[in-house]
Scaffold this motif. Sequence first.
Motif, PDB file in Angstrom:
ATOM      1  N   LEU A  22      56.105  22.101  -1.004  1.00 12.96           N
ATOM      2  CA  LEU A  22      55.153  22.948  -0.283  1.00 12.96           C
ATOM      3  C   LEU A  22      55.514  24.412  -0.384  1.00 12.96           C
ATOM      4  O   LEU A  22      56.645  24.805  -0.126  1.00 12.96           O
ATOM      5  N   ARG A  23      54.532  25.225  -0.726  1.00  9.97           N
ATOM      6  CA  ARG A  23      54.718  26.675  -0.725  1.00  9.97           C
ATOM      7  C   ARG A  23      54.677  27.166   0.706  1.00  9.97           C
ATOM      8  O   ARG A  23      54.025  26.577   1.565  1.00  9.97           O
ATOM      9  N   TYR A  26      51.677  26.772   3.606  1.00  3.41           N
ATOM     10  CA  TYR A  26      50.815  25.613   3.430  1.00  3.41           C
ATOM     11  C   TYR A  26      51.360  24.457   4.261  1.00  3.41           C
ATOM     12  O   TYR A  26      52.560  24.198   4.275  1.00  3.41           O
ATOM     13  N   MET A  29      49.885  18.892   1.272  1.00  4.28           N
ATOM     14  CA  MET A  29      49.238  18.824  -0.035  1.00  4.28           C
ATOM     15  C   MET A  29      49.047  17.362  -0.420  1.00  4.28           C
ATOM     16  O   MET A  29      49.780  16.485   0.030  1.00  4.28           O
ATOM     17  N   ASN A  97      45.512  35.186  -1.827  1.00  2.00           N
ATOM     18  CA  ASN A  97      45.492  33.767  -2.200  1.00  2.00           C
ATOM     19  C   ASN A  97      44.117  33.290  -2.680  1.00  2.00           C
ATOM     20  O   ASN A  97      43.737  32.143  -2.483  1.00  2.00           O
ATOM     21  N   TYR A 100      43.667  30.045  -4.709  1.00  2.00           N
ATOM     22  CA  TYR A 100      43.684  28.814  -3.904  1.00  2.00           C
ATOM     23  C   TYR A 100      42.376  28.654  -3.129  1.00  2.00           C
ATOM     24  O   TYR A 100      41.707  27.628  -3.211  1.00  2.00           O
ATOM     25  N   TYR A 101      42.005  29.658  -2.354  1.00  3.38           N
ATOM     26  CA  TYR A 101      40.847  29.545  -1.474  1.00  3.38           C
ATOM     27  C   TYR A 101      39.517  29.477  -2.221  1.00  3.38           C
ATOM     28  O   TYR A 101      38.542  28.946  -1.693  1.00  3.38           O
ATOM     29  N   GLU A 106      39.078  23.103  -2.864  1.00  2.00           N
ATOM     30  CA  GLU A 106      39.512  23.601  -1.556  1.00  2.00           C
ATOM     31  C   GLU A 106      38.319  24.081  -0.727  1.00  2.00           C
ATOM     32  O   GLU A 106      38.294  23.893   0.490  1.00  2.00           O
ATOM     33  N   TYR A 110      37.807  22.638   2.961  1.00  2.00           N
ATOM     34  CA  TYR A 110      37.808  23.502   4.144  1.00  2.00           C
ATOM     35  C   TYR A 110      36.455  23.479   4.857  1.00  2.00           C
ATOM     36  O   TYR A 110      36.403  23.531   6.085  1.00  2.00           O
TER      37      TYR A 110
END
Length: 146
Positions: A22-23, A26, A29, A97, A100-101, A106, A110
């Motif tokens: 995990l970063r 976050y 995952m 980010n 990612y978003y 994602e 979300y």
Amino acid sequence: MVRFRNPKRVEEMRVVADGFWLRKGYAAMTFFGYIVVATKKEAEQLNATTSEKDSLKRHEMIHLKQAQSTHNSWFLFYVRYIWYYVRAIPQNKYMRNAAYYLNPFEMEAYEHMYEKDYLEKCKDGANGWRVYAKMKPKERRALTKR
């Protein structure tokens, strides 16, 4: 021992602890049919609940449904995930980010993670990501509130 399972054969993903993957920033995952979290305590808490009751678990379960919709293949899901991530990297200069978003997978997760019945609606796979995938990353950024 962790076994990689065909996405269609997974009904509820088991949560395992492994903070290495995990970063920072976050919470969890999805990794080949498992949900990875940082600590054993988090894993035990999420394993004790259902995706109908926990939005984080539901978010990760949506990724399972997305893998089912990518020809029922974890490999194809991750190839596409990485492709969309890399294509959105230039947007990082406009939005933190963004890669990612702005990833279509994602964005769908979300958008629907608080809908308790969303997983039931997509029994044959989640396909909402396909709408976002047709857009350019810049267009997807215009849709976000971040």
